[in-house]
Design a protein around this motif. Structure first.
Motif, PDB file in Angstrom:
ATOM      1  N   ASP A   1       3.166  -6.103  -7.901  1.00 40.76           N
ATOM      2  CA  ASP A   1       1.708  -6.164  -7.830  1.00 40.76           C
ATOM      3  C   ASP A   1       1.070  -4.827  -7.475  1.00 40.76           C
ATOM      4  N   VAL A   2       1.844  -3.802  -7.226  1.00 38.52           N
ATOM      5  CA  VAL A   2       1.271  -2.502  -6.880  1.00 38.52           C
ATOM      6  C   VAL A   2       0.619  -1.834  -8.084  1.00 38.52           C
ATOM      7  N   PHE A   3       0.801  -2.391  -9.271  1.00 33.81           N
ATOM      8  CA  PHE A   3       0.230  -1.787 -10.466  1.00 33.81           C
ATOM      9  C   PHE A   3      -1.127  -2.373 -10.838  1.00 33.81           C
ATOM     10  N   ASP A   4      -1.643  -3.320 -10.043  1.00 32.03           N
ATOM     11  CA  ASP A   4      -2.937  -3.899 -10.370  1.00 32.03           C
ATOM     12  C   ASP A   4      -4.071  -3.347  -9.500  1.00 32.03           C
ATOM     13  N   PHE A   5      -3.806  -2.275  -8.757  1.00 33.44           N
ATOM     14  CA  PHE A   5      -4.855  -1.616  -7.985  1.00 33.44           C
ATOM     15  C   PHE A   5      -4.505  -0.142  -7.825  1.00 33.44           C
ATOM     16  N   THR A   6      -5.485   0.649  -7.462  1.00 35.12           N
ATOM     17  CA  THR A   6      -5.259   2.071  -7.168  1.00 35.12           C
ATOM     18  C   THR A   6      -5.932   2.402  -5.842  1.00 35.12           C
TER      19      THR A   6
ATOM     20  N   THR B   1      -8.093   5.086  -3.606  1.00 41.71           N
ATOM     21  CA  THR B   1      -9.050   6.173  -3.827  1.00 41.71           C
ATOM     22  C   THR B   1      -8.516   7.458  -3.210  1.00 41.71           C
ATOM     23  N   GLU B   2      -9.112   8.558  -3.574  1.00 43.89           N
ATOM     24  CA  GLU B   2      -8.728   9.856  -3.002  1.00 43.89           C
ATOM     25  C   GLU B   2      -8.881   9.831  -1.482  1.00 43.89           C
ATOM     26  N   ASP B   3      -9.970   9.215  -1.006  1.00 43.31           N
ATOM     27  CA  ASP B   3     -10.204   9.119   0.437  1.00 43.31           C
ATOM     28  C   ASP B   3      -9.111   8.294   1.113  1.00 43.31           C
ATOM     29  N   GLN B   4      -8.750   7.167   0.529  1.00 42.98           N
ATOM     30  CA  GLN B   4      -7.694   6.328   1.097  1.00 42.98           C
ATOM     31  C   GLN B   4      -6.364   7.067   1.131  1.00 42.98           C
ATOM     32  N   ARG B   5      -6.028   7.768   0.054  1.00 38.01           N
ATOM     33  CA  ARG B   5      -4.774   8.527   0.021  1.00 38.01           C
ATOM     34  C   ARG B   5      -4.784   9.627   1.075  1.00 38.01           C
ATOM     35  N   GLY B   6      -5.915  10.272   1.252  1.00 36.10           N
ATOM     36  CA  GLY B   6      -6.023  11.315   2.278  1.00 36.10           C
ATOM     37  C   GLY B   6      -5.867  10.769   3.676  1.00 36.10           C
ATOM     38  N   ARG B   7      -6.455   9.605   3.927  1.00 34.38           N
ATOM     39  CA  ARG B   7      -6.344   8.988   5.253  1.00 34.38           C
ATOM     40  C   ARG B   7      -4.912   8.566   5.544  1.00 34.38           C
ATOM     41  N   ILE B   8      -4.217   8.073   4.532  1.00 33.56           N
ATOM     42  CA  ILE B   8      -2.804   7.713   4.714  1.00 33.56           C
ATOM     43  C   ILE B   8      -1.985   8.960   5.000  1.00 33.56           C
ATOM     44  N   ALA B   9      -2.238  10.039   4.261  1.00 35.84           N
ATOM     45  CA  ALA B   9      -1.494  11.283   4.457  1.00 35.84           C
ATOM     46  C   ALA B   9      -1.699  11.835   5.865  1.00 35.84           C
TER      47      ALA B   9
ATOM     48  N   VAL C   1       0.833  -1.201   0.000  1.00 31.48           N
ATOM     49  CA  VAL C   1       0.000   0.000   0.000  1.00 31.48           C
ATOM     50  C   VAL C   1       0.871   1.256   0.000  1.00 31.48           C
ATOM     51  N   VAL C   2       1.936   1.238   0.781  1.00 32.54           N
ATOM     52  CA  VAL C   2       2.817   2.412   0.834  1.00 32.54           C
ATOM     53  C   VAL C   2       3.475   2.645  -0.519  1.00 32.54           C
ATOM     54  N   LEU C   3       3.917   1.571  -1.173  1.00 35.96           N
ATOM     55  CA  LEU C   3       4.504   1.721  -2.506  1.00 35.96           C
ATOM     56  C   LEU C   3       3.484   2.325  -3.464  1.00 35.96           C
TER      57      LEU C   3
END
Length: 71
Positions: free
Chosen positions: A29-34, A36-44, A2-4
């Motif tokens: 395998d990091v290229f077979d999913f994305t 979401t904006e919400d997930q990226r915001g929560r990680i940040a 997920v971090v990658l």
């Protein structure tokens, strides 16, 4: 993984290191999913802006580190 993926989606160049074949495959395998904006915001939001080792934003620490010499 997920971090990658999070870094890649932020256009950060990543160079994952592994000697194990299975782990190398997982890193690809990091290229077979994305994320979401919400997930990226929560990680940040996990960034507390506090280092567990030293504060590289502290001018005194930066000066001290800059003065170290490797012989």
């Amino acid at each position: 993984m997920v971090v990658l993926r999070w870094l890649i989606q932020r256009d950060v160049v990543v160079v994952p290191k592994s000697f194990r074949r299975e782990r190398m495959a997982q890193n690809l395998d990091v290229f077979d999913f994305t994320l979401t904006e919400d997930q990226r915001g929560r990680i940040a939001m996990l960034d507390t802006r506090v280092s567990l080792f030293f504060d590289h934003r502290d001018p005194a620490m930066v000066s001290w580190l800059g003065g170290r010499r490797i012989d």
